[in-house]
Structures are given as C-alpha cells and as structure tokens.
Design an enzyme around this catalytic site. Structure first.
Site, PDB file in Angstrom:
ATOM      1  CD  GLN A 119      -7.423  27.186 -66.225  1.00 49.47           C
ATOM      2  OE1 GLN A 119      -7.041  27.296 -67.464  1.00 49.47           O
ATOM      3  NE2 GLN A 119      -8.365  26.467 -65.790  1.00 49.47           N
ATOM      4  CG  ASP A 175      12.997  27.132 -67.282  1.00 48.71           C
ATOM      5  OD1 ASP A 175      12.411  27.433 -66.099  1.00 48.71           O
ATOM      6  OD2 ASP A 175      13.532  26.096 -67.786  1.00 48.71           O
TER       7      ASP A 175
END
Length: 312
Positions: A151, A235
């Site tokens: 966000q 990742d």
C-alpha cells in the site's frame, strides 16, 4: 511439450537463506521455468542478521554481464523479474536492458516489485534512498507489465493516499495508466470484516479485447496475519505471481489464489519449524525464520487453495 519459458531475474543473492534470487529461483524452476540469475548483491546472509559481509554489483558490471549474453546471442527472454535495489544508476541500467529486450520480443513481460518502503503502526517510511522514487515512477513503472507494490509503495508511485478500497482501486487505475496491465497491492491496512488479524490484498488486471477496448478484473483477498518477521516473502510472492499469471493469463483470481495459498503454506511451515527449533517461550532468531522453501516444494508446485479471492 510446452515451449521453454525463460526468466531473467535481477535480484540480490545470499549464501545462506532465502531472499532475492534465492527466494525466486527455486519456485520458478519447480514450476517449469528456466531462470537466468544476475545477482545484484552477493551477501553472506540477509541484513536482518546482526552481521553480514559481501559485495555489491555496480551498474557497469551489470552492463558487462548483459553484453556477455548479447554477444553470444543468448539474450532471449520471455520474462524479466526485479526486486530490491538501492542504487539509482543500477535501476536505470535495468530499465535500459528491459527496453532492449522488449524491442527483441514485444511479448516479453516485465514483473517488478518496486521495493521502497512500508508502513509500521500506520506510519510509512522509505528504506531505500529517496532519489529512487522518481526513477521507479517515471522510468521503471512505464516499462513494467506486472507490479506488486504494498500500500505504501502504491501511494508513493501515485502520489495519493489510500484510506478506503475505493481509493485503492482509483490508485490502481492511475498505475494502470502509467503502464502496467496487472497491479497487485500485496498488503494494506484497510479494515477486514474478519477483524484485525487479517491483511487485505487487492488485485487489478486490465485486459484488452480484440476490438481494442479494455475490461478490468478486480479482486480482493483477506489473509490471516502471521505473527513473525520473515524476510524474502515479497521476492517469493513476485516470482510465484509471475508463474501463475503465465499459467492463467486471463484469470487474476486463480493466479492470486495459487500465489497467496502457496505463500501461506510456506509461512506456516516456516513458523512451525522455527518455533520448534527455538524452544517453548523463546523468540525464533533470523536464522530459524529463514523460509522453508525446499520442504515446501509440493505446496509450491500444486498449492491447496486456503485463501479465496473475491471478484469485485
């Protein structure tokens, strides 16, 4: 037999543990992708430990590696995947490489996790130099096809704050207009109907119809928070989203359900093992909280769906 699908992954590398390329390569290979890895750093372990040692790849060295691929005519890729970068010139070199690869293959998909910062207790802060923001906003995002900001990073890129789901989708529309057809906000502090133990993730995929018009699919997911500090989860998320959007190109709901469910399996296994290693009442160490990737091979390959996405 399905044709070979090759990914150029430009990320950090650690000798011990699972972050960057170490978190991305195994799941991608398990899911059938060839992965060519450029290690933007080579560290002994991630920087959440008390100590680490290692080397950082300079932008000119990245250029040299790419030139080596080019002169041998093996710079042919279907995907590029990038994550955490601290250096502005290195990031600019990545953009140059992506542009060149896209000239060769117009169908190449660039998946970018624009790692810049996060929110803690409602307050956002950057953990990369501030001069990376304009490079991400003005150069990286316009050439990206899939981005996975949290966000705070979505707010940075759009220049707008998010206080509601409606505002989140307005921000995602702004990001679509900047370039990427797929935007997934991987975590937010938006309220969940299931209470404060849940995190909200949102996805938006813009698809082009044969007549040139576009249709947008939007999804929402509610994930139970895991009470531990993991490193490498972003990742792993970006790598698995790459894989599952490849396998389900027009169904963001299924791609995100498989990605997030696999993540949940990996995290739950990791926290169980870490607590067992630490002993009752003891806080697990960074070494004990390294993602249990190899042990989760089956969950990565064929995840049981434990998190459903709602189409909005």
């Amino acid at each position: 037999m399905e044709g070979e699908c090759r990914v150029l992954s430009i990320q950090s590398h650690v000798v011990r543990g699972y972050v960057g390329n170490r978190a991305a390569m195994f799941p991608l290979q398990v899911l059938g992708f060839e992965v060519d890895a450029v290690n933007s750093v080579q560290f002994s372990n991630h920087t959440g430990y008390a100590h680490w040692k290692g080397q950082v790849l300079k932008s000119q060295e990245l250029h040299e590696l790419y030139e080596g691929l080019k002169v041998n005519d093996v710079n042919k890729y279907d995907y590029v995947l990038t994550g955490y970068t601290r250096d502005k010139s290195f990031l600019a070199m990545v953009v140059d490489i992506v542009r060149e690869l896209k000239q060769q293959n117009s169908r190449l998909v660039y998946v970018c996790d624009p790692v810049m910062g996060d929110k803690w207790n409602g307050e956002g802060s950057m953990y990369v130099p501030q001069d990376l923001l304009p490079v991400y906003r003005d150069k990286v995002v316009p050439v990206a096809d899939i981005i996975t900001p949290n966000q705070f990073e979505a707010e940075l890129l759009s220049g707008r704050k998010i206080h509601s789901q409606e505002e989140a989708f307005e921000v995602m529309d702004m990001l679509h207009c900047m370039g990427p057809d797929t935007v997934v906000i991987t975590s937010s502090d938006l309220p969940s109907s299931q209470g404060s133990d849940y995190l909200i993730a949102l996805g938006s995929q813009r698809m082009r119809k044969p007549d040139g018009s576009t249709v947008t699919q939007r999804i929402r997911m509610e994930m139970r928070k895991v009470e531990a500090v993991f490193v490498g989860t972003g990742d792993l998320f970006a790598a698995m989203l790459l894989a599952w959007t490849h396998k389900h190109p027009d169904n963001l709901k299924v791609a995100c359900e498989k990605t997030v469910s696999a993540m949940q399996h990996v995290l739950q296994r990791t926290i169980r093992c870490a607590k067992a290693e630490a002993g009752e009442g003891q806080k697990p160490s960074p070494a004990q909280l390294e993602l249990r990737m190899v042990q989760s091979k089956r969950d990565i390959e064929d995840p049981e769906i434990v998190v459903q996405a709602t189409v909005l």
